[in-house]
Design an enzyme around this catalytic site. Structure first.
Site, PDB file in Angstrom:
ATOM      1  N   HIS A   1       0.855  -1.193   0.000  1.00 28.12           N
ATOM      2  CA  HIS A   1       0.000   0.000   0.000  1.00 28.12           C
ATOM      3  C   HIS A   1       0.885   1.235   0.000  1.00 28.12           C
ATOM      4  CE1 HIS A   1      -3.501   2.401   0.405  1.00 28.12           C
ATOM      5  NE2 HIS A   1      -3.142   2.894   1.578  1.00 28.12           N
TER       6      HIS A   1
ATOM      7  N   HIS B   1      -2.965   9.178   1.102  1.00 32.05           N
ATOM      8  CA  HIS B   1      -2.969   7.989   0.250  1.00 32.05           C
ATOM      9  C   HIS B   1      -4.349   7.779  -0.342  1.00 32.05           C
ATOM     10  CE1 HIS B   1      -4.231   5.490   3.930  1.00 32.05           C
ATOM     11  NE2 HIS B   1      -3.759   6.599   4.449  1.00 32.05           N
TER      12      HIS B   1
ATOM     13  N   CYS C   1      -3.579   2.804  -5.421  1.00 29.69           N
ATOM     14  CA  CYS C   1      -2.811   3.669  -4.521  1.00 29.69           C
ATOM     15  C   CYS C   1      -1.422   3.990  -5.066  1.00 29.69           C
ATOM     16  CB  CYS C   1      -2.712   3.027  -3.141  1.00 29.69           C
ATOM     17  SG  CYS C   1      -1.917   1.396  -3.133  1.00 29.69           S
TER      18      CYS C   1
END
Length: 282
Positions: free
Chosen positions: A30, A42, A154
């Site tokens: 991530h 994010h 992401c």
């Protein structure tokens, strides 16, 4: 600098850094942009009523969740506008007890090819830190479109914040290195099959597959591709709208170009054959 990823310490972080952490036993990572003050911007799925935003879904969606909506350290942790997937959390909630890694920019081709995992580096150069932070904070207030594992995830968000580069809509996959790897691994194995007779057993086959996988990662890197475009963050909404409209137009054209279906004629054909059969019996 490791072959798998680049581990960094918190003391090394600077505003504008692209950071990431591994999830679900290194099955996916991530990504986000460190904006200073132990805060990270994010990209996740859009916020739903009564729930917190969700992170990147390279694995089963039930395994993922964003930072705690009741962070004991920062009261604004988890800030996310309705109908937006861009979220601000503290560094602790972003990491969720995972290790901190830094995404590398401007790496030489040899280093890029040596990496065993996609989504850890790029040959593209980063823009200045103030431009990176500006993009991240602007998108926090204005969104980054709809989350998609392969086309807009992401890592795509962080790469755009760092470079301002986007791909044309017809690509079917974004700038994400880990998305390219997820597609590239099975394709490398598939296309390396004809070389089995040339390879010296399993080791030779593995070498050919690995070579094709690395080459596939390299040619899809945004630092190598020639079809990327630089888009100012203030014009991003219009650009994303144009991309969606263009994609729908191309889909409509493809449908128009498809040959007409003849399934409706089949019952008539069967009826005609049946009539001919009855006449022959008579």
């Amino acid at each position: 600098m490791g072959l798998l990823s680049h581990r960094v310490e918190r003391s090394e972080l600077k505003p504008g850094d692209h950071i990431y952490t591994w999830r679900a036993a290194y099955s996916y990572s991530h990504h986000g942009i460190y904006v200073g003050g132990s805060k990270v911007v994010h990209f996740t799925t859009k916020k739903e009523a009564g729930t917190a935003g969700l992170d990147s879904a390279m694995a089963i969606s039930s395994l993922i969740s964003a930072g705690s909506p009741e962070c004991p350290t920062f009261p604004d942790c988890g800030f996310q506008l309705p109908d937006s997937g861009v979220i601000l959390t503290c560094l602790d909630c972003f990491l969720r007890d995972g290790a901190l890694h830094g995404f590398e920019y401007g790496v030489p081709p040899a280093v890029f090819l040596a990496k065993l995992r996609g989504g850890t580096c790029t040959t593209a150069a980063s823009d200045p830190a103030d431009a990176v932070v500006h993009r991240a904070m602007y998108l926090l207030q204005n969104g980054f479109g709809s989350y998609d594992v392969f086309e807009n995830n992401c890592e795509d968000f962080a790469l755009y914040c760092k470079t301002g580069l986007l791909l044309p809509p017809e690509q079917g996959i974004g700038t994400s290195g880990q998305a390219a790897s997820a597609v590239g691994v099975p394709l490398a194995a598939l296309f390396s099959t004809p070389f089995r007779l040339m390879s010296a057993g399993p080791l030779g086959m593995a070498a050919v597959t690995a070579g094709m996988y690395c080459a596939g990662r390299y040619i899809t890197d945004i630092g190598v591709r020639k079809d990327v475009v630089k888009v100012e963050v203030e014009n991003l909404s219009a650009h994303l709208g144009w991309r969606r409209a263009k994609a729908k137009e191309e889909e409509w054209v493809k449908k128009k170009q498809q040959p007409a279906k003849v399934t409706r004629l089949l019952p008539l054909k069967r009826k005609r054959d049946s009539d001919l059969h009855l006449q022959s019996v008579k």
